[in-house]
Write an enzyme that holds these catalytic residues in place. Structure first.
Site, PDB file in Angstrom:
ATOM      1  N   ASP A 270      11.399  11.729  -7.700  1.00  0.00           N
ATOM      2  CA  ASP A 270      11.317  11.031  -6.410  1.00  0.00           C
ATOM      3  C   ASP A 270      12.097   9.720  -6.472  1.00  0.00           C
ATOM      4  O   ASP A 270      11.603   8.679  -6.041  1.00  0.00           O
ATOM      5  CB  ASP A 270       9.852  10.790  -6.036  1.00  0.00           C
TER       6      ASP A 270
ATOM      7  N   ARG B 114       0.846  -1.192   0.000  1.00  0.00           N
ATOM      8  CA  ARG B 114       0.000   0.000   0.000  1.00  0.00           C
ATOM      9  C   ARG B 114       0.872   1.228   0.000  1.00  0.00           C
ATOM     10  O   ARG B 114       1.839   1.291   0.768  1.00  0.00           O
ATOM     11  CB  ARG B 114      -0.838   0.062   1.289  1.00  0.00           C
ATOM     12  N   GLY B 115       0.563   2.195  -0.831  1.00  0.00           N
ATOM     13  CA  GLY B 115       1.276   3.461  -0.813  1.00  0.00           C
ATOM     14  C   GLY B 115       0.342   4.493  -0.213  1.00  0.00           C
ATOM     15  O   GLY B 115      -0.745   4.151   0.278  1.00  0.00           O
TER      16      GLY B 115
HETATM   17  N1  LIG Z   1       4.864  -3.321 -10.110  1.00  0.00           N
HETATM   18  C1  LIG Z   1       4.954  -3.758  -8.863  1.00  0.00           C
HETATM   19  N2  LIG Z   1       5.266  -5.033  -8.567  1.00  0.00           N
HETATM   20  C2  LIG Z   1       5.379  -5.453  -7.280  1.00  0.00           C
HETATM   21  N3  LIG Z   1       5.182  -4.657  -6.209  1.00  0.00           N
HETATM   22  C3  LIG Z   1       4.859  -3.367  -6.434  1.00  0.00           C
HETATM   23  C4  LIG Z   1       4.724  -2.849  -7.761  1.00  0.00           C
HETATM   24  N4  LIG Z   1       4.412  -1.530  -7.671  1.00  0.00           N
HETATM   25  C5  LIG Z   1       4.375  -1.242  -6.364  1.00  0.00           C
HETATM   26  N5  LIG Z   1       4.632  -2.336  -5.617  1.00  0.00           N
HETATM   27  C6  LIG Z   1       4.690  -2.384  -4.154  1.00  0.00           C
HETATM   28  O1  LIG Z   1       3.478  -1.879  -3.640  1.00  0.00           O
HETATM   29  C7  LIG Z   1       3.711  -0.964  -2.571  1.00  0.00           C
HETATM   30  C8  LIG Z   1       2.946   0.326  -2.821  1.00  0.00           C
HETATM   31  O2  LIG Z   1       3.476   0.941  -3.962  1.00  0.00           O
HETATM   32  P1  LIG Z   1       3.057   2.388  -4.406  1.00  0.00           P
HETATM   33  O3  LIG Z   1       3.790   2.712  -5.657  1.00  0.00           O
HETATM   34  O4  LIG Z   1       1.581   2.494  -4.430  1.00  0.00           O
HETATM   35  O5  LIG Z   1       3.434   3.279  -3.244  1.00  0.00           O
HETATM   36  P2  LIG Z   1       4.764   3.626  -2.456  1.00  0.00           P
HETATM   37  O6  LIG Z   1       5.855   3.952  -3.416  1.00  0.00           O
HETATM   38  O7  LIG Z   1       5.063   2.574  -1.437  1.00  0.00           O
HETATM   39  O8  LIG Z   1       4.297   4.849  -1.649  1.00  0.00           O
HETATM   40  P3  LIG Z   1       4.092   6.340  -2.048  1.00  0.00           P
HETATM   41  O9  LIG Z   1       3.303   6.370  -3.319  1.00  0.00           O
HETATM   42  O10 LIG Z   1       3.377   6.809  -0.870  1.00  0.00           O
HETATM   43  O11 LIG Z   1       5.497   6.868  -2.198  1.00  0.00           O
HETATM   44  C9  LIG Z   1       5.205  -0.791  -2.459  1.00  0.00           C
HETATM   45  O12 LIG Z   1       5.634  -1.507  -1.321  1.00  0.00           O
HETATM   46  C10 LIG Z   1       5.793  -1.410  -3.680  1.00  0.00           C
HETATM   47  O13 LIG Z   1       6.972  -2.123  -3.368  1.00  0.00           O
END
Ligand SMILES: Nc1ncnc2c1ncn2[C@@H]1O[C@H](COP(=O)(O)OP(=O)(O)OP(=O)(O)O)[C@@H](O)[C@H]1O
Length: 336
Positions: A164, A16-17
């Site tokens: 970022d 989750r982000g």
């Molecule tokens: N393509 C993907 N394959 C596997 N895991 C993913 C993928 N994209 C994102 N994740 C995982 O999902 C989680 C959430 O990702 P997301 O990009 O939504 O947010 P974030 O980078 O953790 O947070 P924020 O957007 O707040 O900086 C993260 O832990 C990331 O490692």
């Protein structure tokens, strides 16, 4: 209209982000594994971040092995799902654009809308988790340097400033050989326009000046903190990451207490982000290497230049890519 439920089967939540949930999913027809990021469009902030990511990823005409690939983006309204295309004239797409531009919802927020991003699935976690759960390896470091250099040159050639870059946003796909790294999370990115129609429009990311301060503290360039920066802010962030990777420099993130890869300067007991320290003292001499007894002169020089307080003294992404190839090849030769 298509039904996203019929096309993809969600297997499990993988993370989750701050504005979305990411699932591991399977394409029903082929059995291929994909990642699906679901973003609720209930606030202008969420819509803006989602559109930024969509614009950046869909502006790229070709694929790059080290940049996350957006396979499709679907807008879901109630039980209906509609594939979104960049520049589409559909009323629901235009409502999202209007929401992002005006900073207020241009549609009824009580009827839930979601954007679904279908992307490559990365099974190796992020760069922090991957590297910190393994013994340091010159081979992996050299391979990651090559891949990072290539990814950034590709993005800047496509006029995308990521804004970022940090190990959290660099994901890993584990293959049979060396792992493949993929730059992800384009929610803060900026696509610099260059239609060719306006002579005042910047043709290169180096001439695209940005003013919205964004990024993550420890990886943020000094000039980005002041709100006047270019693509060279990405070079600085990559300098922080590469230095930390090579020397295994970590810090504990306040709040989450997670150990993260990142270089910094120490003032007594306190650690200070490099960008912050350089803003106060642009002439500060960085202690490179910080932990290792010695470091190759070319690597030391490159890290120092990437972290120069003056962005004009940093290499651009194309020079950086070449220099990283040279450094990494020597490391790989040494390793065999
Ligand atoms: N393509 C993907 N394959 C596997 N895991 C993913 C993928 N994209 C994102 N994740 C995982 O999902 C989680 C959430 O990702 P997301 O990009 O939504 O947010 P974030 O980078 O953790 O947070 P924020 O957007 O707040 O900086 C993260 O832990 C990331 O490692």
């Amino acid at each position: 209209m298509v039904s996203s439920q019929a096309k993809y089967e969600l297997i499990q939540e993988v993370g989750r982000g701050s504005y979305g949930v990411v699932y591991e999913a399977v394409v029903q027809r082929t059995g291929a594994r994909v990642a699906v990021k679901k973003i609720r469009c209930h606030s202008p902030e969420n819509v803006e971040l989602a559109l930024r990511e969509f614009w950046a990823l869909s502006s790229i005409q070709s694929q790059h092995p080290n940049v996350i690939h957006l396979k499709e983006c679907v807008l879901q309204r109630g039980g209906l799902a509609q594939r979104m295309n960049h520049g589409s004239g559909s009323s629901s797409y235009l409502e999202l654009v209007e929401t992002s531009l005006k900073g207020e919802l241009a549609f009824n927020g009580r009827r839930s809308r979601y954007l679904w991003f279908v992307m490559d699935f990365c099974d190796g976690g992020d760069m922090n988790a991957y590297l910190l759960s393994r013994k340091p390896s010159r081979r992996t470091n050299a391979s990651f340097m090559l891949q990072l250099g290539s990814a950034l040159a590709f993005l800047h050639r496509n006029r995308i400033i990521h804004r970022d870059l940090k190990p959290d946003n660099i994901l890993i796909s584990q293959g049979p050989a060396e792992p493949t790294l993929k730059v992800a999370d384009f929610g803060l990115s900026k696509v610099c326009s260059a239609s060719g129609l306006d002579p005042d429009e910047p043709a290169s990311v180096e001439r695209c000046f940005l003013s919205t301060a964004c990024g993550t503290d420890f990886y943020m360039a000094p000039e980005a903190r002041e709100g006047c920066y270019t693509a060279k802010a990405d070079i600085f962030a990559l300098g922080v990451i590469i230095w930390a990777m090579v020397e295994r420099l970590t810090f504990v993130e306040a709040g989450t207490q997670r150990e993260l890869l990142g270089s910094y300067v120490r003032h007594g007991e306190v650690i200070v982000p490099l960008g912050e320290a350089l803003l106060v003292n642009p002439n500060m001499e960085l202690l490179i290497p910080a932990r290792m007894k010695s470091m190759r002169a070319g690597m030391k020089r490159l890290i120092r230049e990437m972290l120069a307080a003056d962005p004009r003294q940093r290499p651009d992404a194309f020079e950086l890519e070449l220099r990283l190839v040279r450094i990494a090849s020597r490391e790989l030769d040494w390793d065999t």
